[in-house]
Design a protein around this motif. Structure first.
Motif, mmCIF file in Angstrom:
data_model
loop_
_atom_site.group_PDB
_atom_site.id
_atom_site.type_symbol
_atom_site.label_atom_id
_atom_site.label_comp_id
_atom_site.label_asym_id
_atom_site.label_seq_id
_atom_site.Cartn_x
_atom_site.Cartn_y
_atom_site.Cartn_z
ATOM 1 N N SER A 57 0.846 -1.212 0.000
ATOM 2 C CA SER A 57 0.000 0.000 0.000
ATOM 3 C C SER A 57 0.873 1.251 0.000
ATOM 4 O O SER A 57 0.771 2.069 0.906
ATOM 5 N N THR A 58 1.689 1.389 -1.016
ATOM 6 C CA THR A 58 2.534 2.586 -1.170
ATOM 7 C C THR A 58 1.702 3.681 -1.826
ATOM 8 O O THR A 58 2.018 4.159 -2.912
ATOM 9 N N TRP A 59 0.650 4.095 -1.142
ATOM 10 C CA TRP A 59 -0.407 4.878 -1.772
ATOM 11 C C TRP A 59 -0.089 6.356 -1.940
ATOM 12 O O TRP A 59 -0.937 7.119 -2.422
ATOM 13 N N ASP A 60 1.113 6.773 -1.589
ATOM 14 C CA ASP A 60 1.512 8.157 -1.863
ATOM 15 C C ASP A 60 2.468 8.252 -3.057
ATOM 16 O O ASP A 60 3.019 9.310 -3.330
ATOM 17 N N TYR A 61 2.641 7.159 -3.795
ATOM 18 C CA TYR A 61 3.645 7.157 -4.861
ATOM 19 C C TYR A 61 3.325 8.145 -5.985
ATOM 20 O O TYR A 61 4.234 8.669 -6.637
ATOM 21 N N SER A 62 2.038 8.391 -6.249
ATOM 22 C CA SER A 62 1.704 9.242 -7.395
ATOM 23 C C SER A 62 2.078 10.699 -7.151
ATOM 24 O O SER A 62 2.187 11.479 -8.096
ATOM 25 N N ARG A 64 4.940 11.301 -5.662
ATOM 26 C CA ARG A 64 6.403 11.248 -5.553
ATOM 27 C C ARG A 64 6.950 10.180 -6.496
ATOM 28 O O ARG A 64 7.754 9.342 -6.116
ATOM 29 N N THR A 65 6.522 10.215 -7.738
ATOM 30 C CA THR A 65 6.830 9.135 -8.670
ATOM 31 C C THR A 65 8.329 8.954 -8.883
ATOM 32 O O THR A 65 8.826 7.816 -8.903
ATOM 33 N N THR A 66 9.070 10.048 -9.039
ATOM 34 C CA THR A 66 10.505 9.937 -9.280
ATOM 35 C C THR A 66 11.204 9.266 -8.100
ATOM 36 O O THR A 66 12.035 8.363 -8.277
ATOM 37 N N GLU A 67 10.847 9.701 -6.877
ATOM 38 C CA GLU A 67 11.426 9.085 -5.678
ATOM 39 C C GLU A 67 11.058 7.614 -5.577
ATOM 40 O O GLU A 67 11.890 6.766 -5.237
ATOM 41 N N PHE A 68 9.796 7.328 -5.859
ATOM 42 C CA PHE A 68 9.321 5.961 -5.724
ATOM 43 C C PHE A 68 10.021 5.037 -6.714
ATOM 44 O O PHE A 68 10.455 3.934 -6.351
ATOM 45 N N LEU A 69 10.170 5.480 -7.955
ATOM 46 C CA LEU A 69 10.846 4.654 -8.950
ATOM 47 C C LEU A 69 12.307 4.413 -8.574
ATOM 48 O O LEU A 69 12.838 3.318 -8.796
ATOM 49 N N ALA A 70 12.951 5.429 -8.013
ATOM 50 C CA ALA A 70 14.339 5.248 -7.570
ATOM 51 C C ALA A 70 14.404 4.202 -6.464
ATOM 52 O O ALA A 70 15.314 3.354 -6.443
ATOM 53 N N TRP A 71 13.432 4.235 -5.531
ATOM 54 C CA TRP A 71 13.397 3.220 -4.475
ATOM 55 C C TRP A 71 13.148 1.834 -5.063
ATOM 56 O O TRP A 71 13.792 0.850 -4.653
ATOM 57 N N VAL A 72 12.234 1.724 -6.017
ATOM 58 C CA VAL A 72 11.941 0.434 -6.644
ATOM 59 C C VAL A 72 13.210 -0.180 -7.228
ATOM 60 O O VAL A 72 13.481 -1.375 -7.042
ATOM 61 N N GLU A 73 13.995 0.634 -7.927
ATOM 62 C CA GLU A 73 15.226 0.123 -8.524
ATOM 63 C C GLU A 73 16.214 -0.325 -7.441
ATOM 64 O O GLU A 73 16.829 -1.392 -7.545
ATOM 65 N N ARG A 74 16.375 0.490 -6.380
ATOM 66 C CA ARG A 74 17.309 0.135 -5.302
ATOM 67 C C ARG A 74 16.870 -1.144 -4.595
ATOM 68 O O ARG A 74 17.675 -2.050 -4.340
#
Length: 303
Positions: A57-62, A64-74
């Motif tokens: 439930s990472t429901w604040d990703y929209s 902070r999309t750039t931050e979220f995508l960086a976390w996904v990759e890490r």
């Protein structure tokens, strides 16, 4: 004992809206797993210490999309991530609907208006405007042709914030038959639910909406299952796809069409389907142990 991170957002100062999290944590613990509820943006978390990071439930990703995508990759480099980083990256932008349509999947017709393009809006039918990156009906609204000025202000606001807008006809069948959500987990249909219309006439795009009004259990029809499986089969590189929710509505011909394909953080609705918890736990443990769930094959419901 596998260690599993149940990944969510930081809701403070409000309580979390994810009703499934404590249920899933307790069920995993009862099955012998170590399960922690952790925030995706908590820099203190050692993701490599987990056998699986399960996005829930990472429901604040929209926001902070750039931050979220960086976390996904890490996170995807540090441990197993479900769903995989490549799937999350593809699914975060609703232009994936164009990919599904190109693959022959019945979808709701959609036009995309990136910043800097002319505002082409229908003048003969009701329609919906929303961003290609969003959750919980954020920045979404429905308009009749006589509300063109309000729709233009909506578009201008999204373009100012860098969002690409998508314009879809308002699917009238939602008012009568609702929207059906088919939930898959571990390569099999888990359960299905139905909800009523989220967008009501005259509601401003920046107003808070009820995400799942009138939610109730639903029995998926063969036609709904077939369309859902066609959508899942069209996902790029679906190997390792642990969970999915396919949201369907009926087109003017009465046949189901894909409204959205949720592969990032769909609500599981375990509070509505408590009998599904055991199957979710079984699939999560398999993923944590490296026994990848098989992708759903077209034409094979495997219920």
């Amino acid at each position: 004992m596998p260690r599993i991170a149940l990944v969510t957002y930081d809701p403070r100062p409000e309580p979390s809206h994810d009703r499934d999290l404590p249920v899933l944590r307790e069920a995993l613990a009862a099955a012998g797993a170590g399960a922690d509820i952790v925030y995706w943006d908590d820099d203190a978390v050692d993701w490599a210490s987990y056998d699986l990071a399960l996005i829930r439930s990472t429901w604040d990703y929209s926001w902070r999309t750039t931050e979220f995508l960086a976390w996904v990759e890490r996170c995807g480099r540090a441990t197993r991530l479900a769903n995989p980083a490549a799937v999350v990256r593809w699914n975060l932008d609703k232009r994936y609907l164009g990919d599904l349509a190109a693959a022959g999947v019945p979808t709701v017709p959609t036009r995309y208006l990136p910043p800097g393009t002319a505002a082409e809006l229908p003048d003969d039918h009701e329609y919906v405007v929303k961003p290609t990156s969003g959750a919980g009906a954020r920045y979404a609204a429905r308009y009749t042709p006589d509300r063109r000025e309000q729709a233009l202000r909506h578009l201008a606001r999204m373009h100012e914030e860098g969002f690409t807008a998508m314009v879809q006809p308002y699917v009238r069948s939602i008012d009568a038959r609702g929207e059906r959500a088919l939930q898959f987990f571990g390569g099999r249909l888990l359960h299905a639910s139905r909800k009523q219309a989220v967008l009501t006439p005259g509601t401003d795009f920046d107003a808070r909406k009820v995400a799942h009004p009138g939610l109730e259990p639903w029995t998926a029809s063969p036609a709904e299952l077939a369309v859902a499986e066609r959508a899942l089969a069209a996902v790029p590189d679906p190997a390792g796809l642990l969970y999915a929710r396919v949201d369907l509505v009926d087109g003017d011909d009465g046949e189901p069409r894909v409204m959205e394909l949720e592969l990032v953080e769909p609500n599981l609705f375990l509070f509505l389907h408590p009998g599904s918890t055991g199957r979710v736990v079984e699939a999560v443990l398999a993923a944590a142990e490296g026994r990848e769930a098989s992708p759903v094959e077209a034409g094979n419901p495997r219920t």
